[in-house]
Design a protein around this motif. Structure first.
Motif, PDB file in Angstrom:
ATOM      1  N   LYS A  47       0.704  -1.224  -0.132  1.00  0.00           N
ATOM      2  CA  LYS A  47       0.185   0.022  -0.096  1.00  0.00           C
ATOM      3  C   LYS A  47       0.890   1.299   0.026  1.00  0.00           C
ATOM      4  CE  LYS A  47      -3.762  -2.437   2.218  1.00  0.00           C
ATOM      5  NZ  LYS A  47      -4.570  -2.438   3.573  1.00  0.00           N
ATOM      6  N   ASP A  48       0.255   2.422   0.007  1.00  0.00           N
ATOM      7  CA  ASP A  48       1.232   3.556  -0.191  1.00  0.00           C
ATOM      8  C   ASP A  48       1.983   3.842   0.944  1.00  0.00           C
ATOM      9  OD1 ASP A  48      -0.062   4.431  -2.235  1.00  0.00           O
ATOM     10  OD2 ASP A  48      -1.870   5.652  -1.265  1.00  0.00           O
ATOM     11  N   ASP A  49       1.661   3.291   2.143  1.00  0.00           N
ATOM     12  CA  ASP A  49       2.671   3.450   3.317  1.00  0.00           C
ATOM     13  C   ASP A  49       3.139   2.139   4.011  1.00  0.00           C
ATOM     14  OD1 ASP A  49       4.265   5.410   4.866  1.00  0.00           O
ATOM     15  OD2 ASP A  49       2.795   5.139   6.472  1.00  0.00           O
ATOM     16  N   SER A  50       2.636   0.979   3.586  1.00  0.00           N
ATOM     17  CA  SER A  50       3.040  -0.203   4.251  1.00  0.00           C
ATOM     18  C   SER A  50       3.391  -1.342   3.123  1.00  0.00           C
ATOM     19  CB  SER A  50       1.669  -0.579   5.125  1.00  0.00           C
ATOM     20  OG  SER A  50       0.582  -0.906   4.422  1.00  0.00           O
ATOM     21  N   ILE A  51       3.931  -2.356   3.776  1.00  0.00           N
ATOM     22  CA  ILE A  51       4.316  -3.536   2.999  1.00  0.00           C
ATOM     23  C   ILE A  51       4.325  -4.910   3.601  1.00  0.00           C
ATOM     24  CG2 ILE A  51       6.821  -3.230   3.264  1.00  0.00           C
ATOM     25  CD1 ILE A  51       7.071  -4.292   0.381  1.00  0.00           C
ATOM     26  N   GLU A  52       3.806  -5.838   3.095  1.00  0.00           N
ATOM     27  CA  GLU A  52       3.804  -7.230   3.926  1.00  0.00           C
ATOM     28  C   GLU A  52       4.069  -8.306   2.994  1.00  0.00           C
ATOM     29  OE1 GLU A  52      -0.428  -7.308   5.430  1.00  0.00           O
ATOM     30  OE2 GLU A  52      -0.888  -8.393   3.696  1.00  0.00           O
ATOM     31  N   VAL A  69       7.983 -17.313   8.827  1.00  0.00           N
ATOM     32  CA  VAL A  69       6.808 -16.693   9.254  1.00  0.00           C
ATOM     33  C   VAL A  69       5.541 -17.277   8.501  1.00  0.00           C
ATOM     34  CG1 VAL A  69       7.978 -14.477   9.220  1.00  0.00           C
ATOM     35  CG2 VAL A  69       6.844 -15.178   7.138  1.00  0.00           C
ATOM     36  N   GLU A  70       4.314 -17.402   9.171  1.00  0.00           N
ATOM     37  CA  GLU A  70       3.311 -17.565   8.676  1.00  0.00           C
ATOM     38  C   GLU A  70       2.188 -16.505   8.482  1.00  0.00           C
ATOM     39  OE1 GLU A  70       1.986 -20.996  11.305  1.00  0.00           O
ATOM     40  OE2 GLU A  70       3.711 -22.025  10.956  1.00  0.00           O
ATOM     41  N   GLY A  71       1.438 -16.694   7.578  1.00  0.00           N
ATOM     42  CA  GLY A  71       0.231 -15.422   7.174  1.00  0.00           C
ATOM     43  C   GLY A  71       0.758 -14.362   6.839  1.00  0.00           C
ATOM     44  N   PRO A  74       3.867  -8.012   8.472  1.00  0.00           N
ATOM     45  CA  PRO A  74       4.415  -6.694   7.976  1.00  0.00           C
ATOM     46  C   PRO A  74       5.850  -6.792   7.910  1.00  0.00           C
ATOM     47  CG  PRO A  74       2.768  -6.724   9.548  1.00  0.00           C
ATOM     48  CD  PRO A  74       3.110  -8.113   9.502  1.00  0.00           C
ATOM     49  N   LEU A  75       6.392  -5.585   7.112  1.00  0.00           N
ATOM     50  CA  LEU A  75       7.832  -5.685   6.931  1.00  0.00           C
ATOM     51  C   LEU A  75       8.283  -3.963   7.088  1.00  0.00           C
ATOM     52  CD1 LEU A  75       7.932  -7.587   3.621  1.00  0.00           C
ATOM     53  CD2 LEU A  75       8.774  -8.423   5.612  1.00  0.00           C
ATOM     54  N   LYS A  76       9.330  -4.011   7.382  1.00  0.00           N
ATOM     55  CA  LYS A  76      10.101  -2.524   7.666  1.00  0.00           C
ATOM     56  C   LYS A  76      11.412  -2.423   6.942  1.00  0.00           C
ATOM     57  CE  LYS A  76      12.098  -3.740  12.458  1.00  0.00           C
ATOM     58  NZ  LYS A  76      11.573  -5.261  12.126  1.00  0.00           N
ATOM     59  N   HIS A  77      11.569  -1.028   6.885  1.00  0.00           N
ATOM     60  CA  HIS A  77      13.058  -0.908   6.243  1.00  0.00           C
ATOM     61  C   HIS A  77      14.275  -1.858   6.730  1.00  0.00           C
ATOM     62  CE1 HIS A  77      15.912   1.351   4.320  1.00  0.00           C
ATOM     63  NE2 HIS A  77      16.623   1.860   5.161  1.00  0.00           N
ATOM     64  N   VAL A  90      14.209  -5.493   2.004  1.00  0.00           N
ATOM     65  CA  VAL A  90      13.228  -4.315   1.660  1.00  0.00           C
ATOM     66  C   VAL A  90      13.873  -3.173   2.135  1.00  0.00           C
ATOM     67  CG1 VAL A  90      11.008  -3.298   2.615  1.00  0.00           C
ATOM     68  CG2 VAL A  90      11.120  -6.135   2.260  1.00  0.00           C
ATOM     69  N   VAL A  91      13.649  -2.145   0.926  1.00  0.00           N
ATOM     70  CA  VAL A  91      14.291  -0.724   1.108  1.00  0.00           C
ATOM     71  C   VAL A  91      12.917   0.078   1.082  1.00  0.00           C
ATOM     72  CG1 VAL A  91      15.778   1.159   0.194  1.00  0.00           C
ATOM     73  CG2 VAL A  91      16.513  -1.498   0.151  1.00  0.00           C
TER      74      VAL A  91
END
Length: 283
Positions: A47-52, A69-71, A74-77, A90-91
């Motif tokens: 999405k514009d401000d999130s990634i999973e 992981v399962e399901g 969410p990911l972060k920088h 992820v960048v």
């Protein structure tokens, strides 16, 4: 609004809002040539401000920062995603450069920097908290190795395209030395820079100093205790034969590191391939 990129080996892939599929099939946005990867292995939802990331019922699963992981996760920088024997980072980059800082924790065992939301070190997997020191890092900045490779990459790429290996070595050597120093524990190691450095070393190994750069690849993997991915291993098989590489010591030292670790089934498969490469070198 943030935008996201996926750093795989030495390439940054733009990940637009929507779904981004990863797998062995050529229909995926990122197709991985890896027998441990399912045809449609995982999906990134942006999405514009999130990634999973979500595993799509693959045979070998998906890991984030070394944890399966399962399901939808969410990911972060700078999160590391492992799919089969492949690893990507992820960048996240913002359109604004705010003065906000991201709190980072220094691992008391290996010196690596970690987001304080992590429960264990991304490099050595030691528990975090208590013995570590705290420091701040600007949220919009990247570690020095990434900037160095990005600045020098254009010059090095031109030299490599014309088979001017000595010229490319002169350009890249300071960054490669800094990266090795970080890997051996005297600096902060960045995952994206490490992948770029390995890629450049494999290309430099096509030149007259093949032995030096093949040594470098084994040594940096040993220093970081990471299991070599299948593409790097395939390339080393080619380079060892092409250059008639005969120095077993760096690979033997790396194998000693891996054999002391508890490895997953997929990692044990790669270990056996490395042992086969050692037999080729000693033959």
């Amino acid at each position: 609004m943030a935008r996201f990129r996926l750093r795989y080996r030495s390439t940054d892939l733009e990940v637009a809002p929507g779904e981004f599929f990863i797998g062995r099939s050529s229909s995926c946005h990122l197709a991985l040539d890896d027998g441990l990867v399912s045809r449609r292995h995982a999906v990134l939802r942006v999405k514009d401000d999130s990634i999973e990331v979500e595993d799509l019922g693959s045979r070998n699963g998906v890991s984030v920062n070394g944890k399966k992981v399962e399901g939808a996760t969410p990911l972060k920088h700078l999160d590391r995603i492992s799919i089969g024997s492949q690893e990507m980072v992820v960048v996240r980059s913002g359109h604004t450069h705010q003065a906000a800082t991201l709190q980072m924790e220094t691992c008391g065992h290996c010196g690596a920097l970690n987001d304080t939301t992590s429960s264990e070190c991304v490099r050595c997997h030691a528990p975090l908290g208590g013995r570590a020191t705290m420091q701040s890092m600007p949220a919009a900045t990247s570690p020095g190795e990434i900037s160095t490779f990005h600045l020098l990459g254009g010059i090095a790429e031109k030299a490599l395209a014309m088979n001017r290996y000595e010229e490319a070595e002169r350009v890249l050597q300071p960054a490669m030395e800094k990266l090795m120093a970080s890997a051996t524990g005297t600096g902060t190691l960045d995952e994206g820079a490490l992948l770029e450095g390995i890629g450049y070393a494999l290309r430099l190994a096509n030149g007259p100093k093949a032995t030096r750069w093949i040594d470098w690849v084994f040594e940096v993997h040993g220093a970081t205790e990471r299991v070599m991915d299948s593409k790097t291993l395939d390339r080393l098989h080619e380079l060892v034969r092409k250059s008639r590489y005969t120095n077993p010591k760096p690979l033997r030292a790396y194998l000693d590191v891996l054999q002391a670790k508890v490895l997953a089934p997929a990692e044990r498969f790669l270990l056996r391939r490395l042992e086969g490469l050692e037999r080729v070198i000693r033959a």
